[in-house]
Design a protein around this motif. Structure first.
Motif, PDB file in Angstrom:
ATOM      1  N   ASN A   1       0.820  -1.221   0.000  1.00  0.00           N
ATOM      2  CA  ASN A   1       0.000   0.000   0.000  1.00  0.00           C
ATOM      3  C   ASN A   1       0.850   1.265   0.000  1.00  0.00           C
ATOM      4  O   ASN A   1       0.511   2.259   0.638  1.00  0.00           O
ATOM      5  N   GLY A   2       1.951   1.210  -0.721  1.00  0.00           N
ATOM      6  CA  GLY A   2       2.853   2.352  -0.788  1.00  0.00           C
ATOM      7  C   GLY A   2       3.993   2.275   0.204  1.00  0.00           C
ATOM      8  O   GLY A   2       4.926   3.085   0.146  1.00  0.00           O
ATOM      9  N   GLY A   3       3.949   1.309   1.108  1.00  0.00           N
ATOM     10  CA  GLY A   3       4.958   1.209   2.155  1.00  0.00           C
ATOM     11  C   GLY A   3       6.357   0.934   1.644  1.00  0.00           C
ATOM     12  O   GLY A   3       7.340   1.417   2.229  1.00  0.00           O
ATOM     13  N   VAL A   4       6.477   0.186   0.562  1.00  0.00           N
ATOM     14  CA  VAL A   4       7.806  -0.127   0.015  1.00  0.00           C
ATOM     15  C   VAL A   4       8.519   1.152  -0.417  1.00  0.00           C
ATOM     16  O   VAL A   4       9.678   1.391  -0.059  1.00  0.00           O
ATOM     17  N   ALA A   5       7.841   1.996  -1.182  1.00  0.00           N
ATOM     18  CA  ALA A   5       8.435   3.255  -1.640  1.00  0.00           C
ATOM     19  C   ALA A   5       8.647   4.224  -0.476  1.00  0.00           C
ATOM     20  O   ALA A   5       9.693   4.883  -0.382  1.00  0.00           O
ATOM     21  N   LEU A   6       7.651   4.313   0.415  1.00  0.00           N
ATOM     22  CA  LEU A   6       7.776   5.211   1.568  1.00  0.00           C
ATOM     23  C   LEU A   6       8.986   4.845   2.420  1.00  0.00           C
ATOM     24  O   LEU A   6       9.778   5.722   2.811  1.00  0.00           O
ATOM     25  N   ASN A   7       9.134   3.578   2.730  1.00  0.00           N
ATOM     26  CA  ASN A   7      10.260   3.135   3.551  1.00  0.00           C
ATOM     27  C   ASN A   7      11.591   3.385   2.869  1.00  0.00           C
ATOM     28  O   ASN A   7      12.572   3.785   3.512  1.00  0.00           O
ATOM     29  N   TYR A   8      11.647   3.154   1.571  1.00  0.00           N
ATOM     30  CA  TYR A   8      12.890   3.348   0.833  1.00  0.00           C
ATOM     31  C   TYR A   8      13.316   4.812   0.869  1.00  0.00           C
ATOM     32  O   TYR A   8      14.469   5.138   1.186  1.00  0.00           O
ATOM     33  N   VAL A   9      12.396   5.701   0.554  1.00  0.00           N
ATOM     34  CA  VAL A   9      12.724   7.126   0.532  1.00  0.00           C
ATOM     35  C   VAL A   9      13.086   7.621   1.928  1.00  0.00           C
ATOM     36  O   VAL A   9      14.073   8.333   2.125  1.00  0.00           O
ATOM     37  N   TRP A  10      12.301   7.216   2.914  1.00  0.00           N
ATOM     38  CA  TRP A  10      12.500   7.701   4.278  1.00  0.00           C
ATOM     39  C   TRP A  10      13.832   7.233   4.875  1.00  0.00           C
ATOM     40  O   TRP A  10      14.425   7.919   5.696  1.00  0.00           O
ATOM     41  N   SER A  11      14.302   6.065   4.449  1.00  0.00           N
ATOM     42  CA  SER A  11      15.522   5.499   5.019  1.00  0.00           C
ATOM     43  C   SER A  11      16.799   6.009   4.346  1.00  0.00           C
ATOM     44  O   SER A  11      17.901   5.751   4.822  1.00  0.00           O
ATOM     45  N   ASN A  12      16.649   6.752   3.249  1.00  0.00           N
ATOM     46  CA  ASN A  12      17.818   7.277   2.554  1.00  0.00           C
ATOM     47  C   ASN A  12      18.267   8.616   3.133  1.00  0.00           C
ATOM     48  O   ASN A  12      17.482   9.318   3.775  1.00  0.00           O
TER      49      ASN A  12
ATOM     50  N   PRO B   1      -0.628   5.759   6.807  1.00  0.00           N
ATOM     51  CA  PRO B   1      -0.472   5.448   8.236  1.00  0.00           C
ATOM     52  C   PRO B   1      -1.563   4.541   8.798  1.00  0.00           C
ATOM     53  O   PRO B   1      -1.263   3.582   9.510  1.00  0.00           O
ATOM     54  N   VAL B   2      -2.823   4.815   8.443  1.00  0.00           N
ATOM     55  CA  VAL B   2      -3.904   4.000   9.012  1.00  0.00           C
ATOM     56  C   VAL B   2      -4.030   2.639   8.330  1.00  0.00           C
ATOM     57  O   VAL B   2      -4.663   1.729   8.859  1.00  0.00           O
ATOM     58  N   MET B   3      -3.415   2.507   7.154  1.00  0.00           N
ATOM     59  CA  MET B   3      -3.418   1.214   6.469  1.00  0.00           C
ATOM     60  C   MET B   3      -2.195   0.380   6.846  1.00  0.00           C
ATOM     61  O   MET B   3      -1.968  -0.697   6.289  1.00  0.00           O
ATOM     62  N   GLY B   4      -1.417   0.891   7.798  1.00  0.00           N
ATOM     63  CA  GLY B   4      -0.264   0.146   8.285  1.00  0.00           C
ATOM     64  C   GLY B   4       0.921   0.148   7.344  1.00  0.00           C
ATOM     65  O   GLY B   4       1.824  -0.688   7.470  1.00  0.00           O
ATOM     66  N   ALA B   5       0.952   1.088   6.392  1.00  0.00           N
ATOM     67  CA  ALA B   5       2.026   1.110   5.396  1.00  0.00           C
ATOM     68  C   ALA B   5       3.269   1.842   5.887  1.00  0.00           C
ATOM     69  O   ALA B   5       4.388   1.464   5.564  1.00  0.00           O
ATOM     70  N   HIS B   6       3.088   2.925   6.670  1.00  0.00           N
ATOM     71  CA  HIS B   6       4.233   3.718   7.143  1.00  0.00           C
ATOM     72  C   HIS B   6       3.781   4.617   8.278  1.00  0.00           C
ATOM     73  O   HIS B   6       2.602   4.954   8.381  1.00  0.00           O
ATOM     74  N   HIS B   7       4.749   5.004   9.110  1.00  0.00           N
ATOM     75  CA  HIS B   7       4.399   5.790  10.309  1.00  0.00           C
ATOM     76  C   HIS B   7       4.294   7.286  10.045  1.00  0.00           C
ATOM     77  O   HIS B   7       3.785   8.037  10.884  1.00  0.00           O
ATOM     78  N   THR B   8       4.787   7.768   8.898  1.00  0.00           N
ATOM     79  CA  THR B   8       4.769   9.201   8.638  1.00  0.00           C
ATOM     80  C   THR B   8       3.374   9.678   8.223  1.00  0.00           C
ATOM     81  O   THR B   8       2.554   8.905   7.728  1.00  0.00           O
ATOM     82  N   THR B   9       3.149  10.978   8.411  1.00  0.00           N
ATOM     83  CA  THR B   9       1.879  11.595   8.020  1.00  0.00           C
ATOM     84  C   THR B   9       2.163  12.787   7.110  1.00  0.00           C
ATOM     85  O   THR B   9       3.325  13.079   6.786  1.00  0.00           O
ATOM     86  N   ALA B  10       1.135  13.488   6.708  1.00  0.00           N
ATOM     87  CA  ALA B  10       1.282  14.590   5.752  1.00  0.00           C
ATOM     88  C   ALA B  10       2.287  15.639   6.204  1.00  0.00           C
ATOM     89  O   ALA B  10       3.008  16.206   5.387  1.00  0.00           O
ATOM     90  N   LYS B  11       2.353  15.884   7.508  1.00  0.00           N
ATOM     91  CA  LYS B  11       3.238  16.930   8.015  1.00  0.00           C
ATOM     92  C   LYS B  11       4.717  16.564   7.897  1.00  0.00           C
ATOM     93  O   LYS B  11       5.589  17.424   8.081  1.00  0.00           O
ATOM     94  N   ASP B  12       5.016  15.309   7.594  1.00  0.00           N
ATOM     95  CA  ASP B  12       6.399  14.855   7.532  1.00  0.00           C
ATOM     96  C   ASP B  12       7.009  14.958   6.137  1.00  0.00           C
ATOM     97  O   ASP B  12       8.160  14.544   5.938  1.00  0.00           O
ATOM     98  N   TRP B  13       6.262  15.535   5.181  1.00  0.00           N
ATOM     99  CA  TRP B  13       6.726  15.585   3.801  1.00  0.00           C
ATOM    100  C   TRP B  13       6.507  16.952   3.164  1.00  0.00           C
ATOM    101  O   TRP B  13       5.609  17.696   3.554  1.00  0.00           O
ATOM    102  N   HIS B  14       7.346  17.247   2.187  1.00  0.00           N
ATOM    103  CA  HIS B  14       7.109  18.374   1.279  1.00  0.00           C
ATOM    104  C   HIS B  14       6.430  17.783   0.047  1.00  0.00           C
ATOM    105  O   HIS B  14       6.971  16.879  -0.599  1.00  0.00           O
TER     106      HIS B  14
ATOM    107  N   ALA C   1      -9.652   0.766   7.679  1.00  0.00           N
ATOM    108  CA  ALA C   1      -8.337   1.122   8.219  1.00  0.00           C
ATOM    109  C   ALA C   1      -7.884   0.095   9.255  1.00  0.00           C
ATOM    110  O   ALA C   1      -8.683  -0.446  10.012  1.00  0.00           O
ATOM    111  N   GLN C   2      -6.579  -0.155   9.283  1.00  0.00           N
ATOM    112  CA  GLN C   2      -6.004  -1.089  10.235  1.00  0.00           C
ATOM    113  C   GLN C   2      -5.688  -0.433  11.575  1.00  0.00           C
ATOM    114  O   GLN C   2      -5.598  -1.101  12.602  1.00  0.00           O
ATOM    115  N   LYS C   3      -5.512   0.895  11.545  1.00  0.00           N
ATOM    116  CA  LYS C   3      -5.173   1.628  12.760  1.00  0.00           C
ATOM    117  C   LYS C   3      -6.008   2.894  12.846  1.00  0.00           C
ATOM    118  O   LYS C   3      -6.513   3.395  11.834  1.00  0.00           O
TER     119      LYS C   3
END
Length: 349
Positions: free
Chosen positions: A82-93, A111-124, A332-334
Motif C-alpha cells: 500500500n505504498g509502504g515499500v516506496a515510503l520506507n525506501y525514501v524515508w531510510s535514505n 499510516p492507518v493502512m499500516g504502510a508507514h508511520h509518517t503523516t502529511a506533516k512529515d513531507w514536502h 483502516a487497520q489503525k
C-alpha cells in the motif's frame, strides 16, 4: 635535555593545526557539495506500477526537471505494501535530495493502512496534476449502462469483480461510495496501481474498473475500454465518445468524498532548505514547460502545480478526511488518533 619537551610541544601544535585544517576542509567540502547539487543522478521511487498516472507524470517531470537541474532523474517503480515499500525506501535514505517519492493522493491513508508511520506533516508535497474517475468495462461486457451494472451487482452480491487500484486508494473509495449509494457489494480486486487494474479488464480478470479518465484515455480511444459513467458529480465530454454521464446524478454520495486525484512526488520534511529551493524552482518551471502542457492535453489531465504551504494544506486536509472515512468504514487497520490526525470536523487541520 629540552628536545623531548620541544618535540612534544611541536607535536601538540601540529595535531591542533591538522585538526583545524581538517575541520575547515570538511566545512568547505560541505559548502561545495551543497552549491554543486545535483552532482549525480536523482531517483524518483514511484509507489505505483509502470504505466499508471503517477508513473506517467513522474517520468514527464523527470525529463523536464532533469533538464532544468542539469542532472539525470530516473524513475524506479517500487510497488507493494500500500505504498509502504516506496515510503520506507525514501524515508531510510540520506536527506541529500537524491531520493524522491513518486506518490499520488492514494498515499495519504498510508499510516492507518499500516504502510508507514509518517503523516502529511512529515513531507514536502509537489502536486502536479490530476483527473476525474470513470467507471468502465470491456467491449464485450454485458453491461451497456451503469443501470445494467448495478442490477447485476444486486442480483449477484459480491460476485461482480471490480478493479480499483490499491486497497484504500481514491479509486477504491469511489467504488465504496457507489456500493453504499446503490446498496450493492462488488468483489474488490486490489492491484498495484491503475494500469494493472485497467489491464485486468482486457485479461478478463475483472468485470469493471474504477480509475481516472487520464489513465484510461488510450484504452478508451482504442475502444478497448467502454465508459459507463463518471464516478463524479459532473458528466465529461470525451472526444470521439461524446458525453459520459455522471454517476453522481443517481448516487450523490460520490460527491461527498473530500479527495481529488493528484499525481506528483514528495520529499522528507527535513530535506536541506537550499536543495529544496532548487527542486521547487525546477518544479515551477517544469509545470510551465511545453512538454508538461502537451502531456496534460494528450492525457486529459488538469494541471495544478501545488507546492509549499498550499500543497501541505491540501495534503493534511485530504489525509484527515480520508483516514477517518476509512476508519469509520472499518477498512483502516489503525486509528488516525494514533498518528495525531484530527477528524475533519475538529477544525484542527
Amino acid at each position: 635535555m629540552h628536545c623531548p619537551r620541544s618535540r612534544r610541544r611541536f607535536a601538540g601544535i601540529a595535531v591542533s593545526c591538522l585538526a583545524f585544517a581538517a575541520a575547515s576542509l570538511a566545512g568547505c567540502k560541505q559548502t561545495v557539495s551543497d552549491a554543486a547539487w545535483p552532482s549525480r543522478p536523482i531517483e524518483i521511487s514511484c509507489f505505483a506500477a509502470a504505466g499508471g498516472g503517477t508513473d506517467l507524470i513522474d517520468r514527464a517531470l523527470a525529463g523536464a526537471m532533469g533538464q532544468i537541474l542539469g542532472a539525470s532523474i530516473n524513475v524506479v517503480n517500487r510497488t507493494g505494501g500500500n505504498g509502504g515499500v516506496a515510503l520506507n525506501y525514501v524515508w531510510s535514505n540520506p536527506r541529500d535530495g537524491y531520493t524522491w517519492g513518486g506518490f499520488s493522493e492514494s498515499i495519504h491513508p498510508a499510516p492507518v493502512m499500516g504502510a508507514h508511520h509518517t503523516t502529511a506533516k512529515d513531507w514536502h508535497w509537489f502536486m502536479a496534476a490530476g483527473a476525474p474517475d470513470v467507471i468502465s468495462v470491456g467491449p464485450n461486457s454485458p453491461y451497456k449502462s451503469l443501470d445494467d451494472l448495478i442490477a447485476d451487482a444486486k442480483a449477484r452480491p459480491g460476485q461482480v469483480k471490480a478493479a480499483a487500484s490499491l486497497s484504500g486508494s481514491l479509486h477504491h473509495a469511489k467504488l465504496l461510495a457507489l456500493e453504499k449509494g446503490a446498496g450493492v457489494q462488488f468483489k474488490m480486486l486490489p492491484f498495484k496501481g491503475s494500469q494493472p487494474s485497467n489491464l485486468a479488464i482486457l485479461s478478463g480478470e475483472a468485470d469493471v474498473v474504477f480509475t481516472s479518465i487520464s489513465e484510461q484515455a488510450e484504452l478508451l480511444k482504442d475502444k478497448k475500454l467502454i465508459p459507463l459513467a463518471m464516478a463524479e458529480m459532473e458528466p465529461y465530454e470525451f472526444p470521439g465518445l461524446g458525453t459520459i454521464p455522471a454517476a453522481g446524478a443517481q448516487f450523490p454520495g460520490l460527491g461527498e468524498l473530500p479527495v481529488q486525484q493528484w499525481l506528483g512526488f514528495a520529499l522528507p520534511i527535513d530535506t536541506p532548505a537550499d536543495i529544496l529551493s532548487k527542486i521547487t524552482d525546477a518544479f515551477v518551471k517544469a509545470m510551465e514547460s511545453p512538454e508538461i502542457k502537451q502531456l496534460a492535453a494528450d492525457t486529459f489531465l488538469t494541471l495544478y502545480g501545488y507546492h509549499g504551504e498550499e500543497a501541505g494544506r491540501r495534503a493534511a486536509e485530504m489525509e484527515s478526511a480520508w483516514c477517518w472515512t476509512l476508519y469509520d468504514l472499518g477498512i483502516a487497520q489503525k486509528s488516525p488518533e494514533e498518528f495525531g490526525i484530527p477528524r475533519p470536523d475538529d477544525g484542527e487541520q
